[in-house]
Design a protein around this motif. Structure first.
Motif, mmCIF file in Angstrom:
data_model
loop_
_atom_site.group_PDB
_atom_site.id
_atom_site.type_symbol
_atom_site.label_atom_id
_atom_site.label_comp_id
_atom_site.label_asym_id
_atom_site.label_seq_id
_atom_site.Cartn_x
_atom_site.Cartn_y
_atom_site.Cartn_z
ATOM 1 N N ILE A 121 -8.251 36.765 -55.379
ATOM 2 C CA ILE A 121 -9.077 35.193 -55.704
ATOM 3 C C ILE A 121 -10.433 35.843 -56.144
ATOM 4 N N GLU A 122 -10.715 35.420 -57.262
ATOM 5 C CA GLU A 122 -11.969 35.838 -57.924
ATOM 6 C C GLU A 122 -12.950 35.064 -57.615
ATOM 7 N N ASP A 123 -14.697 35.101 -58.232
ATOM 8 C CA ASP A 123 -15.260 34.055 -57.476
ATOM 9 C C ASP A 123 -15.431 32.449 -57.984
ATOM 10 N N ILE A 124 -15.292 32.346 -58.885
ATOM 11 C CA ILE A 124 -14.111 31.651 -60.147
ATOM 12 C C ILE A 124 -13.750 30.408 -59.003
ATOM 13 N N ASP A 125 -12.863 30.988 -59.001
ATOM 14 C CA ASP A 125 -11.212 30.210 -58.047
ATOM 15 C C ASP A 125 -12.297 30.762 -56.705
ATOM 16 N N ARG A 126 -13.237 30.627 -56.397
ATOM 17 C CA ARG A 126 -13.347 30.228 -54.501
ATOM 18 C C ARG A 126 -14.144 29.509 -54.616
ATOM 19 N N VAL A 127 -15.739 28.967 -55.502
ATOM 20 C CA VAL A 127 -16.347 28.681 -55.953
ATOM 21 C C VAL A 127 -15.557 26.557 -56.052
ATOM 22 N N LEU A 128 -14.569 27.183 -57.259
ATOM 23 C CA LEU A 128 -14.316 25.854 -57.551
ATOM 24 C C LEU A 128 -12.864 25.174 -56.791
ATOM 25 N N LEU A 129 -12.783 26.524 -55.922
ATOM 26 C CA LEU A 129 -11.730 26.087 -54.697
ATOM 27 C C LEU A 129 -12.094 25.288 -53.513
ATOM 28 N N GLY A 130 -13.546 25.920 -53.440
ATOM 29 C CA GLY A 130 -14.298 25.454 -51.640
ATOM 30 C C GLY A 130 -14.604 24.130 -51.909
ATOM 31 N N ASP A 131 -14.637 23.803 -53.422
ATOM 32 C CA ASP A 131 -15.312 22.274 -53.643
ATOM 33 C C ASP A 131 -14.833 21.372 -54.434
ATOM 34 N N PRO A 132 -13.924 21.065 -54.999
ATOM 35 C CA PRO A 132 -12.766 20.501 -55.680
ATOM 36 C C PRO A 132 -13.374 19.679 -56.200
ATOM 37 N N GLU A 133 -13.861 18.721 -55.051
ATOM 38 C CA GLU A 133 -15.210 17.190 -55.274
ATOM 39 C C GLU A 133 -15.870 17.150 -56.258
ATOM 40 N N ARG A 134 -17.107 18.449 -56.239
ATOM 41 C CA ARG A 134 -17.765 18.916 -56.725
ATOM 42 C C ARG A 134 -17.399 19.657 -58.699
ATOM 43 N N TYR A 135 -16.343 20.784 -58.231
ATOM 44 C CA TYR A 135 -15.931 21.355 -59.422
ATOM 45 C C TYR A 135 -15.262 20.413 -60.557
ATOM 46 N N VAL A 136 -13.819 19.776 -59.479
ATOM 47 C CA VAL A 136 -12.906 19.539 -60.741
ATOM 48 C C VAL A 136 -12.973 17.829 -60.710
#
Length: 328
Positions: A192-207
């Protein structure tokens, strides 16, 4: 620990581990104290000691084991000289189990050890912990008698295999599955790369907030797959975060999710759809190609992923885009 993370799937393994632990502990006490018995013999020996001679069937019913298991254990006890088989005077076709003089003598010397075992277990688990455990065991045994677990499992399997797969959009209650399903394949194949962790952790904000979409594949209420459509810029989208529970592979979840994402791309009248992947994921790459994605000669410039060595762009055949737009 690993087994607790598997919850119901590892129930038998965890109970066996605990069983082996207690058997081993009591056997060590028996050996140290010079008792010529084994902990696995206890239920049969104790029942015969309290109830006198009886049949294998009666013992099996009383201690909750199969006739075959009790018969095999009885053979060991006969070989150890603790139990003998006698012909039933009332029915010559069946035999009875009974303690020998050696068996009665061995059991009569175990009183202090049994007291020590009871007290030691209570000291180790605590009085409240022991009460809770014994109550839970009794409740479990009663529940299994009333609702046989094999029938329940097979009924659930029939319901799952006959259910219709559905693809549903994101809702807050499904957020944890977005992380879970993606983390599963990332940890298995890469990391799990850093960008994965960020996006997966807050999908409402980043997706979702930047104009993307998230889909989930659900089967009989079980969430088994997910994927995301990320908006990079107006009209430009990335197919990303496609993950299917490996225990549900082959049920069409990946293709259904891919079709839903492509249909959403067309519904939005997007002009470019791409994805990044890895050459090791052969099955996924074939699925993407069959859906209209074309392999590019080089990795995408400015890729955010260390693992990405494949760059594909969606180029539907003539009529495919119109058909997808119509379905959307």
């Amino acid at each position: 620990m690993y087994l607790p993370s598997l919850a119901q799937l590892a129930l038998g393994s965890r109970l066996k581990s605990l069983s082996d632990h207690f058997y081993g502990a009591v056997d060590e006490v028996y050996r140290t104290c010079g008792a010529g018995v084994e902990s696995r013999w206890f239920p049969v020996l104790r029942f015969l000691w309290e109830h006198g001679e009886t049949t294998v069937s009666d013992v099996a019913t009383a201690i909750g084991q199969t006739h075959s298991a009790v018969s095999q254990l009885a053979d060991k006890l006969v070989d150890a000289g603790l139990v003998e088989r006698r012909k039933d005077a009332q029915d010559g076709r069946r035999s009875l189990l009974a303690l020998t003089a050696k068996g009665r003598q061995a059991l009569s010397a175990l009183g202090p050890i049994w007291v020590a075992v009871r007290r030691g277990i209570m000291q180790s688990l605590g009085e409240d912990g022991l009460k809770t455990l014994l109550a839970a065991l009794s409740a479990t045994e009663q529940a299994l008698q009333e609702r046989p677990v094999v029938e329940a499992m097979l009924a659930e399997h029939a319901a799952l295999t006959s259910a219709t797969l559905e693809v549903v959009p994101y809702e807050p209650a499904l957020k944890e599955h977005f992380y879970r399903l993606n983390a599963q394949w990332l940890e298995r194949h890469f990391r799990i790369e850093d960008i994965d962790r960020v996006l997966l952790g807050d999908p409402e904000r980043y997706v979702l907030a930047p104009g993307g979409a998230i889909f989930f594949a659900r089967l009989a209420g079980e969430v088994i797959g997910t994927c995301a459509l990320l908006q990079e810029s107006p009209g430009v989208y990335e197919l990303s975060k496609m993950g299917v529970d490996e225990t549900f592979r082959g049920m069409g979840a990946g293709r259904s999710l891919l079709a839903a994402a492509i249909a959403e791309f067309h519904r939005r009248e997007g002009r470019e759809l791409f994805l990044e992947s890895n050459s090791r994921l052969k099955t996924a790459l074939r699925m993407y190609e069959q859906a209209g994605f074309v392999m590019q000669p080089a990795v995408r410039s400015g890729s955010h992923y260390e693992r990405a060595d494949v760059y594909m762009v969606y180029q539907p055949a003539k009529g495919q885009a119109r058909s997808a737009a119509t379905r959307a």
